[in-house]
Each structure stands twice: as C-alpha cells, then as structure tokens.
Design a protein around this motif. Structure first.
Motif, mmCIF file in Angstrom:
data_model
loop_
_atom_site.group_PDB
_atom_site.id
_atom_site.type_symbol
_atom_site.label_atom_id
_atom_site.label_comp_id
_atom_site.label_asym_id
_atom_site.label_seq_id
_atom_site.Cartn_x
_atom_site.Cartn_y
_atom_site.Cartn_z
ATOM 1 N N GLU A 210 0.863 -1.170 0.000
ATOM 2 C CA GLU A 210 0.000 0.000 0.000
ATOM 3 C C GLU A 210 0.903 1.224 0.000
ATOM 4 O O GLU A 210 1.640 1.462 0.953
ATOM 5 C CB GLU A 210 -0.909 0.011 1.234
ATOM 6 N N GLY A 211 0.878 1.985 -1.078
ATOM 7 C CA GLY A 211 1.755 3.149 -1.152
ATOM 8 C C GLY A 211 1.021 4.344 -1.717
ATOM 9 O O GLY A 211 0.195 4.219 -2.612
ATOM 10 N N SER A 212 1.314 5.499 -1.183
ATOM 11 C CA SER A 212 0.689 6.727 -1.661
ATOM 12 C C SER A 212 1.635 7.543 -2.525
ATOM 13 O O SER A 212 1.279 8.600 -3.017
ATOM 14 C CB SER A 212 0.227 7.588 -0.470
ATOM 15 N N GLN A 213 2.881 7.028 -2.705
ATOM 16 C CA GLN A 213 3.849 7.781 -3.474
ATOM 17 C C GLN A 213 3.479 7.828 -4.949
ATOM 18 O O GLN A 213 2.795 6.944 -5.468
ATOM 19 C CB GLN A 213 5.246 7.162 -3.310
ATOM 20 N N THR A 214 3.917 8.884 -5.617
ATOM 21 C CA THR A 214 3.680 9.002 -7.052
ATOM 22 C C THR A 214 4.573 8.015 -7.789
ATOM 23 O O THR A 214 5.778 7.942 -7.548
ATOM 24 C CB THR A 214 3.998 10.427 -7.531
ATOM 25 N N LEU A 215 3.982 7.235 -8.674
ATOM 26 C CA LEU A 215 4.743 6.244 -9.416
ATOM 27 C C LEU A 215 5.329 6.899 -10.664
ATOM 28 O O LEU A 215 4.599 7.364 -11.530
ATOM 29 C CB LEU A 215 3.828 5.066 -9.807
ATOM 30 N N LYS A 216 6.647 6.938 -10.743
ATOM 31 C CA LYS A 216 7.307 7.610 -11.857
ATOM 32 C C LYS A 216 7.260 6.749 -13.107
ATOM 33 O O LYS A 216 7.090 5.534 -13.046
ATOM 34 C CB LYS A 216 8.757 7.922 -11.496
ATOM 35 N N GLY A 217 7.442 7.392 -14.239
ATOM 36 C CA GLY A 217 7.498 6.658 -15.492
ATOM 37 C C GLY A 217 6.674 7.305 -16.580
ATOM 38 O O GLY A 217 5.807 8.145 -16.330
ATOM 39 N N GLN A 218 6.934 6.883 -17.811
ATOM 40 C CA GLN A 218 6.283 7.467 -18.969
ATOM 41 C C GLN A 218 4.875 6.907 -19.146
ATOM 42 O O GLN A 218 4.596 5.754 -18.810
ATOM 43 C CB GLN A 218 7.116 7.184 -20.222
ATOM 44 N N VAL A 219 3.989 7.739 -19.703
ATOM 45 C CA VAL A 219 2.603 7.340 -19.962
ATOM 46 C C VAL A 219 2.405 7.182 -21.472
ATOM 47 O O VAL A 219 2.742 8.082 -22.242
ATOM 48 C CB VAL A 219 1.602 8.377 -19.406
ATOM 49 N N PHE A 220 1.852 6.034 -21.886
ATOM 50 C CA PHE A 220 1.621 5.741 -23.300
ATOM 51 C C PHE A 220 0.128 5.682 -23.592
ATOM 52 O O PHE A 220 -0.687 5.434 -22.704
ATOM 53 C CB PHE A 220 2.266 4.409 -23.689
ATOM 54 N N ASP A 221 -0.210 5.873 -24.857
ATOM 55 C CA ASP A 221 -1.615 5.829 -25.265
ATOM 56 C C ASP A 221 -2.128 4.404 -25.455
ATOM 57 O O ASP A 221 -3.325 4.160 -25.338
ATOM 58 C CB ASP A 221 -1.819 6.613 -26.572
ATOM 59 N N HIS A 222 -1.227 3.474 -25.768
ATOM 60 C CA HIS A 222 -1.650 2.096 -26.060
ATOM 61 C C HIS A 222 -0.706 1.098 -25.400
ATOM 62 O O HIS A 222 0.486 1.366 -25.242
ATOM 63 C CB HIS A 222 -1.683 1.837 -27.567
ATOM 64 N N ILE A 223 -1.253 -0.065 -25.069
ATOM 65 C CA ILE A 223 -0.460 -1.095 -24.412
ATOM 66 C C ILE A 223 0.701 -1.539 -25.296
ATOM 67 O O ILE A 223 1.818 -1.771 -24.807
ATOM 68 C CB ILE A 223 -1.337 -2.312 -24.045
ATOM 69 N N HIS A 224 0.457 -1.672 -26.600
ATOM 70 C CA HIS A 224 1.524 -2.191 -27.466
ATOM 71 C C HIS A 224 2.729 -1.243 -27.496
ATOM 72 O O HIS A 224 3.863 -1.683 -27.704
ATOM 73 C CB HIS A 224 1.011 -2.490 -28.876
ATOM 74 N N LEU A 225 2.496 0.050 -27.260
ATOM 75 C CA LEU A 225 3.611 0.991 -27.194
ATOM 76 C C LEU A 225 4.423 0.787 -25.915
ATOM 77 O O LEU A 225 5.660 0.859 -25.933
ATOM 78 C CB LEU A 225 3.093 2.428 -27.265
ATOM 79 N N SER A 226 3.737 0.534 -24.815
ATOM 80 C CA SER A 226 4.460 0.288 -23.564
ATOM 81 C C SER A 226 5.223 -1.033 -23.625
ATOM 82 O O SER A 226 6.323 -1.154 -23.078
ATOM 83 C CB SER A 226 3.502 0.296 -22.373
ATOM 84 N N ILE A 227 4.666 -2.030 -24.308
ATOM 85 C CA ILE A 227 5.366 -3.303 -24.478
ATOM 86 C C ILE A 227 6.638 -3.095 -25.297
ATOM 87 O O ILE A 227 7.708 -3.623 -24.973
ATOM 88 C CB ILE A 227 4.447 -4.346 -25.141
#
Length: 304
Positions: A210-227
C-alpha cells in the motif's frame, strides 16, 4: 450537399488516364469507344477545361488533370473496396473481425495466420477500432472482440482469452540482477497506459504494498507501445500475459514477480447466432479459445 462531378465520367476519365487510351478504357469498362469519349467530354465540360491531349496513337494527361488524377485515385479505390465489402457481406466463407489495435497486433494476427493455414478456404478480414463503441462494429463485422463481457439482445458473447496482467521488462534493464520482490520495482521506471492509469496501483495492492507515493514513469496511449518500450529496456510495463507469451518464451521479456498478477474479466467475442456464416465464425472462435492457459487463476480482481 456535396458537389461532385458525374461518377461515370470520373470512372471513364480514370480508366482512360491509366491506360492512356480511350480504346483500352472502353474494353476495361465493357462499353463503346464513343461512350468513353462522351463521358470524358462531359467531364471536360464540367471543369471547363481540356483534360487530355493526343500523343501519337494514345492520350496524354494535361498537367492539372494529372494532379487531379492523383487526388481522386485513393477515393475511387476506397469506394471500390467499400462497395465490394457491401456486395460480398453475405459471403459464407468470409469472417470479418473487429478488435483493438493492441489485441490485434499482440495476440490475434499470429493466431489468425495459423487458422488460415489450417482453413485456407476461409477468408479472415481484420479491422481495428480504438473505441469501445459497439453499435457500428456489430453491424459491419461478424465477430467483435473487446476486453470485457458484452451483452446484446440478439447476440452471443464468448470468452476468447483470459486477462492476467503481469509485470514484464527486458532482461538487459537489470544487468543480471533482476528484482524478485514487488517493492523493488519501485526503484525502476514504470510504464503506464493512459486508459489504464490505475493498473500499477492495483498491481502493488495485489502484491500487498500500500503506497501513496507518485509512481514515476512514462505514460503511453496504447499497451503495445508500452510493451515495445519495455522490450527496448526503457522500463517495466504491465501487460496481459497473453500479449507477451512469445516475448517471454524467447526471453526478450521476463515476467517479474510471477506470483503477482491482476486478473480481469477476460477478452470476449460478440457474434450473431443467425449469421449465415456462423459455422466459420464458431470455427474461428474454437480455434482461438483453446489458447486460454489452464492455470490462469479464476478470481477476478478488476473490471478494466
């Protein structure tokens, strides 16, 4: 109201321009030489300018007409494809499938390829949609696949594949020291999906963190881009295990903390039992459905 030139004249113009000959255009269109000539004259009258000039025994497009031809060719092709789709919508050996781009590229296309090898007389036509809207897709496709169960008064919804979301990353991201505790993943870039922005918090919650910290990282529009980003070593992504089975087997990706997975409802296909091509629709579903891993947990954690 659209202001369009006569479509028969456009057809004659395009054929004559492509063949550089009225005679060959007439043969293709199965009409007389004079009929093509009259249609071209009608189009020249419409635009109030010459479209062709004589060149030897053939024709040559005027410069402006050549530009016009390039502009309309794609539209004529689209009309031809749309018309062919409408006229052949009842063909029994054709199955039209609509799915999201990621499901299509990461899971469906390889399996359709193997289906086509097994059933070469069944033509599978694929189209993608980025929307969960179903009304238009149901009317124009034989099978609509989405990441949730679908209900419709006259249609049947069949389970296609389970939705077990796991954390994956390229082995080269860790230089031989891959994390084996969920909490260790917080030390790396986490790749997010805009439409599933709660995925990582859900995963950590499932892991008992259980964590309230902001999770860092890039945001993508589609799952295949994150893969793709994870495969290149940019970070850790969450993806349905079914989408990355090949990469996991080839060790291009590794499943981190495999005991932790967020279970969704699954991927489902909607189809009409009254479809004239029902036999091939169900044949395709039967081909796809056995891909469901027998070991997938049954308890559902989330409805995406």
């Amino acid at each position: 109201m659209r202001r369009l030139p006569p479509l028969k004249a456009l057809q004659a113009f395009e054929a004559a321009a492509r063949h550089e000959s009225v005679t060959k255009a007439a043969q293709e269109l199965n009409v007389s030489h004079s009929a093509v000539s009259q249609q071209i004259k009608a189009l020249e009258h419409y635009f109030n300018q010459k479209l062709f000039r004589n060149k030897g025994n053939g024709l040559e497009l005027m410069p402006k007409a050549r530009n016009y031809l390039e502009d309309i060719k794609q539209s004529l092709d689209l009309i031809a494809v749309a018309s062919e789709n409408l006229s052949s919508s009842g063909v029994l050996n054709r199955v039209r499938v609509n799915a999201t781009p990621t499901f299509m590229t990461q899971w469906l296309i390889p399996r359709v390829a193997s289906f086509q090898r097994a059933f070469p007389n069944v033509e599978i036509r694929l189209e993608t949609s980025t929307s969960d809207e179903l009304l238009n897709e149901i009317e124009t496709n034989d099978l609509v696949i989405r990441r949730f169960p679908m209900t419709h008064t006259r249609l049947v919804c069949a389970r296609i594949v389970d939705d077990e979301t796991v954390a994956v990353a390229s082995p080269r991201l860790f230089h031989g020291n891959a994390p084996d505790q969920p909490s260790e993943l917080l030390n790396y870039n986490l790749l997010h999906i805009r439409s599933r922005i709660s995925a990582w918090p859900r995963w950590f919650q499932k892991a008992g963190i259980e964590g309230s910290q902001t999770l860092k990282g890039q945001v993508f529009d589609h799952i295949h881009l994150s893969i793709a980003a994870a495969r290149s070593g940019a970070g850790i992504c969450l993806a349905p295990k079914a989408f990355v089975e090949e990469e996991l087997q080839e060790q291009k990706l590794m499943n981190l903390c495999p005991d932790v997975a967020v279970i969704g409802a699954g991927f489902f296909g909607l189809y009409d039992k009254q479809n004239r091509g029902l036999r091939n629709v169900e044949r395709l579903i039967d081909w796809l459905a056995p891909q469901i891993p027998a070991s997938t947990p049954k308890a559902k954690d989330i409805d995406w």
